[in-house]
Write a protein that holds these residues in place. Sequence first.
Motif, PDB file in Angstrom:
ATOM      1  N   ALA A  33       0.835  -1.207   0.000  1.00 50.94           N
ATOM      2  CA  ALA A  33       0.000   0.000   0.000  1.00 50.94           C
ATOM      3  C   ALA A  33       0.865   1.249   0.000  1.00 50.94           C
ATOM      4  O   ALA A  33       0.596   2.204  -0.740  1.00 50.94           O
ATOM      5  CB  ALA A  33      -0.933  -0.005   1.212  1.00 50.94           C
ATOM      6  N   TRP A  34       1.920   1.259   0.800  1.00 54.61           N
ATOM      7  CA  TRP A  34       2.810   2.416   0.833  1.00 54.61           C
ATOM      8  C   TRP A  34       3.505   2.571  -0.510  1.00 54.61           C
ATOM      9  O   TRP A  34       3.660   3.686  -1.013  1.00 54.61           O
ATOM     10  CB  TRP A  34       3.838   2.256   1.958  1.00 54.61           C
ATOM     11  N   SER A  35       3.911   1.436  -1.114  1.00 51.65           N
ATOM     12  CA  SER A  35       4.657   1.475  -2.374  1.00 51.65           C
ATOM     13  C   SER A  35       3.838   2.045  -3.519  1.00 51.65           C
ATOM     14  O   SER A  35       4.343   2.847  -4.302  1.00 51.65           O
ATOM     15  CB  SER A  35       5.144   0.067  -2.741  1.00 51.65           C
ATOM     16  N   TRP A  36       2.572   1.646  -3.650  1.00 47.79           N
ATOM     17  CA  TRP A  36       1.805   2.180  -4.770  1.00 47.79           C
ATOM     18  C   TRP A  36       1.427   3.629  -4.550  1.00 47.79           C
ATOM     19  O   TRP A  36       1.212   4.367  -5.501  1.00 47.79           O
ATOM     20  CB  TRP A  36       0.617   1.315  -5.159  1.00 47.79           C
ATOM     21  N   ARG A  37       1.364   4.046  -3.313  1.00 48.26           N
ATOM     22  CA  ARG A  37       1.085   5.469  -3.046  1.00 48.26           C
ATOM     23  C   ARG A  37       2.315   6.335  -3.252  1.00 48.26           C
ATOM     24  O   ARG A  37       2.196   7.525  -3.465  1.00 48.26           O
ATOM     25  CB  ARG A  37       0.548   5.626  -1.627  1.00 48.26           C
ATOM     26  N   ASN A  38       3.485   5.750  -3.162  1.00 47.44           N
ATOM     27  CA  ASN A  38       4.750   6.485  -3.308  1.00 47.44           C
ATOM     28  C   ASN A  38       5.594   5.915  -4.444  1.00 47.44           C
ATOM     29  O   ASN A  38       6.817   5.929  -4.374  1.00 47.44           O
ATOM     30  CB  ASN A  38       5.534   6.416  -1.985  1.00 47.44           C
ATOM     31  N   ALA A  43      10.715   5.073  -7.528  1.00 49.86           N
ATOM     32  CA  ALA A  43      11.402   5.001  -8.820  1.00 49.86           C
ATOM     33  C   ALA A  43      12.565   5.995  -8.858  1.00 49.86           C
ATOM     34  O   ALA A  43      13.659   5.664  -9.328  1.00 49.86           O
ATOM     35  CB  ALA A  43      10.424   5.269  -9.953  1.00 49.86           C
ATOM     36  N   THR A  44      12.340   7.191  -8.351  1.00 50.50           N
ATOM     37  CA  THR A  44      13.402   8.207  -8.302  1.00 50.50           C
ATOM     38  C   THR A  44      14.533   7.754  -7.395  1.00 50.50           C
ATOM     39  O   THR A  44      15.712   7.863  -7.743  1.00 50.50           O
ATOM     40  CB  THR A  44      12.835   9.555  -7.805  1.00 50.50           C
ATOM     41  N   TRP A  45      14.191   7.213  -6.235  1.00 46.09           N
ATOM     42  CA  TRP A  45      15.193   6.727  -5.287  1.00 46.09           C
ATOM     43  C   TRP A  45      16.008   5.596  -5.904  1.00 46.09           C
ATOM     44  O   TRP A  45      17.229   5.531  -5.746  1.00 46.09           O
ATOM     45  CB  TRP A  45      14.495   6.263  -4.007  1.00 46.09           C
ATOM     46  N   ALA A  46      15.335   4.702  -6.606  1.00 42.37           N
ATOM     47  CA  ALA A  46      16.030   3.588  -7.261  1.00 42.37           C
ATOM     48  C   ALA A  46      16.993   4.098  -8.320  1.00 42.37           C
ATOM     49  O   ALA A  46      18.123   3.612  -8.429  1.00 42.37           O
ATOM     50  CB  ALA A  46      15.014   2.638  -7.888  1.00 42.37           C
ATOM     51  N   GLU A  47      16.567   5.076  -9.077  1.00 39.80           N
ATOM     52  CA  GLU A  47      17.416   5.646 -10.118  1.00 39.80           C
ATOM     53  C   GLU A  47      18.663   6.285  -9.518  1.00 39.80           C
ATOM     54  O   GLU A  47      19.780   6.087 -10.015  1.00 39.80           O
ATOM     55  CB  GLU A  47      16.612   6.680 -10.911  1.00 39.80           C
ATOM     56  N   ILE A  48      18.500   7.025  -8.442  1.00 37.73           N
ATOM     57  CA  ILE A  48      19.638   7.668  -7.764  1.00 37.73           C
ATOM     58  C   ILE A  48      20.606   6.616  -7.241  1.00 37.73           C
ATOM     59  O   ILE A  48      21.818   6.739  -7.382  1.00 37.73           O
ATOM     60  CB  ILE A  48      19.144   8.588  -6.615  1.00 37.73           C
ATOM     61  N   ASN A  49      20.078   5.559  -6.632  1.00 38.99           N
ATOM     62  CA  ASN A  49      20.941   4.511  -6.091  1.00 38.99           C
ATOM     63  C   ASN A  49      21.623   3.697  -7.174  1.00 38.99           C
ATOM     64  O   ASN A  49      22.725   3.194  -6.965  1.00 38.99           O
ATOM     65  CB  ASN A  49      20.157   3.604  -5.143  1.00 38.99           C
ATOM     66  N   LEU A  50      20.992   3.549  -8.321  1.00 39.68           N
ATOM     67  CA  LEU A  50      21.655   2.876  -9.438  1.00 39.68           C
ATOM     68  C   LEU A  50      22.828   3.711  -9.927  1.00 39.68           C
ATOM     69  O   LEU A  50      23.896   3.194 -10.248  1.00 39.68           O
ATOM     70  CB  LEU A  50      20.669   2.615 -10.579  1.00 39.68           C
ATOM     71  N   VAL A  58      18.844  -1.922  -4.749  1.00 39.03           N
ATOM     72  CA  VAL A  58      17.784  -1.798  -5.752  1.00 39.03           C
ATOM     73  C   VAL A  58      17.341  -3.172  -6.215  1.00 39.03           C
ATOM     74  O   VAL A  58      16.149  -3.443  -6.338  1.00 39.03           O
ATOM     75  CB  VAL A  58      18.264  -0.936  -6.940  1.00 39.03           C
ATOM     76  N   GLU A  59      18.290  -4.067  -6.436  1.00 36.43           N
ATOM     77  CA  GLU A  59      17.985  -5.399  -6.937  1.00 36.43           C
ATOM     78  C   GLU A  59      17.120  -6.189  -5.955  1.00 36.43           C
ATOM     79  O   GLU A  59      16.116  -6.770  -6.333  1.00 36.43           O
ATOM     80  CB  GLU A  59      19.295  -6.152  -7.208  1.00 36.43           C
ATOM     81  N   LEU A  60      17.492  -6.182  -4.691  1.00 36.14           N
ATOM     82  CA  LEU A  60      16.793  -6.991  -3.698  1.00 36.14           C
ATOM     83  C   LEU A  60      15.464  -6.394  -3.246  1.00 36.14           C
ATOM     84  O   LEU A  60      14.492  -7.107  -3.071  1.00 36.14           O
ATOM     85  CB  LEU A  60      17.685  -7.198  -2.465  1.00 36.14           C
ATOM     86  N   ILE A  61      15.438  -5.095  -3.057  1.00 40.38           N
ATOM     87  CA  ILE A  61      14.262  -4.474  -2.449  1.00 40.38           C
ATOM     88  C   ILE A  61      13.321  -3.857  -3.475  1.00 40.38           C
ATOM     89  O   ILE A  61      12.124  -4.134  -3.474  1.00 40.38           O
ATOM     90  CB  ILE A  61      14.684  -3.395  -1.421  1.00 40.38           C
ATOM     91  N   LEU A  62      13.851  -3.058  -4.343  1.00 48.44           N
ATOM     92  CA  LEU A  62      12.975  -2.262  -5.202  1.00 48.44           C
ATOM     93  C   LEU A  62      12.612  -2.891  -6.537  1.00 48.44           C
ATOM     94  O   LEU A  62      11.562  -2.582  -7.085  1.00 48.44           O
ATOM     95  CB  LEU A  62      13.603  -0.890  -5.449  1.00 48.44           C
ATOM     96  N   LYS A  63      13.460  -3.753  -7.070  1.00 49.62           N
ATOM     97  CA  LYS A  63      13.163  -4.332  -8.383  1.00 49.62           C
ATOM     98  C   LYS A  63      11.806  -5.043  -8.418  1.00 49.62           C
ATOM     99  O   LYS A  63      11.013  -4.800  -9.329  1.00 49.62           O
ATOM    100  CB  LYS A  63      14.287  -5.266  -8.813  1.00 49.62           C
ATOM    101  N   PRO A  64      11.488  -5.912  -7.435  1.00 46.67           N
ATOM    102  CA  PRO A  64      10.163  -6.553  -7.476  1.00 46.67           C
ATOM    103  C   PRO A  64       9.009  -5.548  -7.375  1.00 46.67           C
ATOM    104  O   PRO A  64       7.989  -5.704  -8.030  1.00 46.67           O
ATOM    105  CB  PRO A  64      10.172  -7.482  -6.259  1.00 46.67           C
TER     106      PRO A  64
END
Length: 151
Positions: A33-38, A43-50, A58-64
Amino acid sequence: METQAPERTSLKFIILYKGIIATIMLLISLISAWSWRNFDTLATWAEINLINGEFQTVELILKPILNAGIPSLKLVARYTAVYGSLIIIALVGLWYEKFWSKILFVGLVAVPLPLEVKELIHDFSIIRLTIFILNLAVFIFLMIREFKTED
C-alpha cells in the motif's frame, strides 16, 4: 469435551505458525500500500541509487516492487490485508475454541494449497516445498482433529 494435552500443544504451534504468517501478510500489505502510493518516489530513489552504484539495494528491495506496477501493488495490498486479517480472526477463535473458527480456519488453510502446488510445479524451491508441507500438515491435522470419532 476436554482437549488432550499433546493435541492442544500441536494446536498452539499451529496458531503460532499461522500467526507469524498472518503478521507477515499484513506487513506485505502495508508495504504494498505504501509502495503504490509512493511509486514515483521509489522510482526516483532507485534511479539515484543505481547511479551511485547501490545495485544490491535496488535489486533486492525495489526491483520486485517497481516491476509489479501500481495495479498489482494495489491488488497485493488488498488481498494480503483481507487474508491476513481473516487468519488472525480465525486464530483468536481457535484459541478460545469457538466452533465457527474451526470452519473458517480449515477453509483458510485449504484455499492456498492448489496455488502452492502450481508454484511448486512451475518454480520449485526448497522453501516453497517446506511451506507447502507445513501447510498440508496443518490442514491434515485440523481435518483429523475435527472429524475423528469420539470413543
